[in-house]
Design an enzyme around this catalytic site. Sequence first.
Site: not given
Ligand code: NAD
Length: 488
Positions: A182, A234-235, A239, A257, A291, A390
């Site tokens: 996804k 993601g965030s 998470g 992550e 990240c 962040e």
């Molecule tokens: P996000 O959490 O908004 O979205 C990430 C993914 O989750 C997207 O595909 C989104 O559609 C999905 N999503 C959103 N809400 C959801 C829900 N309720 N249930 C299931 N899935 C859902 O994050 P973002 O804005 O896309 O990415 C930025 C964040 O990701 C930053 O905090 C960054 O630090 C982190 N990040 C971490 C790593 C790592 O490896 N640690 C790597 C890259 C980015």
Amino acid sequence: MSFPWSPKNLPKQLFINNEYVDPKSTKKLSLYNPASGDLIADDVALANEHDVDAAVAAAEKAFPAWKKTPPTERRNIMTKFADLIEQNGTAIAELTRLSLGAPYKAFGAFEVGLCAEAFRYNAGWIDKFGGESWPQEDGFLKIVRNEPLGVTAGIVPWNGPVGTIGLKAAPALATGNCFILKPSEKTPFSSTALGSLIKEAGFPPGVFQILTGDGSTGAILASHMKIRKVSFTGSISTGKKIQEMAAKSNLKRVTLELGGKSPAVIFDDCNLENAVTWTANAITANTGQVCFAASRVYVQEGIYEKFIQKYKEAMQNKAKEVGNPEDEGTNIGPLVDEAQFKRVSGFIERGQKGQGKLLVGGQRIGDKGYYIEPTVFTDVDINSEIHTEEIFGPVSVVRSFKTEEEIMKLSNGTNFGLMAGVFTQDINKALRVASDFESGMVGINCVSLMFMNTPFGGSKESGIGRECGIHALRAFTEPKTIMVNLNY
Ligand code: NAD
């Protein structure tokens, strides 16, 4: 077969059971070009529960044969896929650039290479990820098998859309799982385009599928009763929701992550040029949307003034590298979209109201697209939001410190724990500090980097579990103990 996808022919459908299909829902995703703000498409598929069910059913059907596929055959499919990604690397990166704004040379090529390498690396593990056997002198032979979990899913962010696929899909598929991807709603095209290559590489139908959508699609996957694992990047807030959905549904396995606010600790006895180069690169690569970017820079008082001067110069030079991601010479593109631009600008604006002193940057570049100057604040209040949250843009905060004890307390005084860096020429101090950092990864005289063969991930609220190396394979398998009675 030639790669059919380009900005003029965008993949906008779902990829289920090795076919591009229309979604069941009439809701669509809209995408904008961050370099201009212009609309790219408003008719990209958004998968709903029926689409997810269709993909899960296809994956369940494919799983028994896929997990029993001979290792060499599975390896060959995966390495062919890696070759195809490389052969079409420029086109794939262009599809990312369209909505992420990341320049090819500085980011796109790296990301595509990371994805291809992840498939090769994990393909190489397939016949080397042996189980265990234990002494049989007590009358029982014990065999431990690494078993795949079944239907698994990867939910990925927009900031490294292709590289992240490799880190999740490759170990999942190598260990015999089926995998549903996804992508982020902000960067779907380079992911969906991979459908053609999945088919060409020889993955059987249902083994590797792609469902574009937003958070609602992600939530359906995380709550699904037949999906056995979700690997999420993601965030932190998302998470946490995913872990809750996993627990409330079928207790599916979860790897998280998440975000970071990573410290770089620079001691008086460091190589100054080296420290400046690493810290300036770390916060500007991919426009700071990384990240594990070193976003808190702590400098010992003996070299503070010198460091500040050189760091400022380095960031001013970085500002010259900002430009249109389509231009050859550009290293730093715009922020991903208007929402991210407003978020980062908000931090910068509020930061100037008593949180710290603006050293450099702080301005929008041009009046079209979402460009922003690399920005540094000094003398930050340790309780301010620019120091504790962040920002996910090219914005760092700097503070001076006196003692190792004081700075380790400040470095660790956070719920993040993804990356940390220490800069010193004293090996004892470097190793002491490295072991004292509360973080999943530590660089000595370097920071904000990763390798395919070593664990990647965070401690505390920066994540659960690890990607890369053998850890990724373990995260997609479960040990099964078989006990053989030798005395009956
Ligand atoms: P996000 O959490 O908004 O979205 C990430 C993914 O989750 C997207 O595909 C989104 O559609 C999905 N999503 C959103 N809400 C959801 C829900 N309720 N249930 C299931 N899935 C859902 O994050 P973002 O804005 O896309 O990415 C930025 C964040 O990701 C930053 O905090 C960054 O630090 C982190 N990040 C971490 C790593 C790592 O490896 N640690 C790597 C890259 C980015």
